[in-house]
Design a protein around this motif. Structure first.
Motif: not given
Length: 186
Positions: A1-5, A20-21, A29-31
């Motif tokens: 998993x890589x955190x985006x924003x 959390x994206x 990409x998931x929210x």
């Protein structure tokens, strides 16, 4: 998993909702929708709770033969649910201070002793970073109506045989159900 924003979506009186994206290992990409008591989450480090938000009281009577439960009308379920007495800790309040206050407010009982403290767990980790500390101990006194004018709470003492019946016929909060099942089987 890589955190985006992370983005704050809604602010309430007690609860705040965030999106959390992130990117999965398969590059999708998931929210993730999350709620929190914290009004200021700006990144992953802010999500990690370091102090409990609330206290949960797992109380027996002086004989050790009965366990204390609240039957409370919970709006999120639109019905009555059995749960341990619990509540939010006030700023600067220790778990024992908060537990003593919440026990008195919700049940009228006094906290006699704390035999153990389960220091930190998440309340609903599937969608929230809300956390609690559990006090395991003994309570005594006379049960009375809750002091709250916003909560519908009916406290009661239950023996193991009564608990086994409740577990088959009534609705419970998950953590309370699991503990009560194990306690009633001893």
């Amino acid at each position: 998993m890589r955190y985006k924003k992370i983005e704050k979506v809604q602010t309430g009186k007690f609860i705040h909702r965030y999106d959390i994206t992130y990117e999965t290992e398969k590059k999708r990409e998931k929210v993730y929708e999350m709620i929190s008591f914290s009004p200021r989450i700006r990144g992953l480090d802010d999500i990690q709770v370091r102090e409990p938000d609330s206290v949960v009281l797992i109380m027996q009577d002086k004989s050790g033969e009965r366990l204390l439960l609240n039957r409370e009308f919970r709006l999120a379920a639109a019905t009555w649910v059995y749960n341990f007495p619990a509540g939010l800790l006030e700023r600067g309040e220790s778990a024992e201070e908060g537990g003593r206050r919440e026990l008195k407010e919700e049940t009228g009982l006094d906290l006699v002793s704390v035999e153990d403290i389960l220091p930190f767990s998440y309340s609903a980790v599937g969608f929230s970073n809300a956390s609690n500390v559990c006090l395991v101990g003994t309570a005594d006194g006379t049960i009375r109506e809750s002091d709250s004018d916003v909560e519908e709470i009916r406290a009661g003492w239950y023996t193991k045989s009564q608990m086994r019946e409740l577990l088959r016929t009534e609705l419970f909060a998950g953590r309370t159900q699991a503990y009560c099942y194990m306690w009633s089987r001893e």
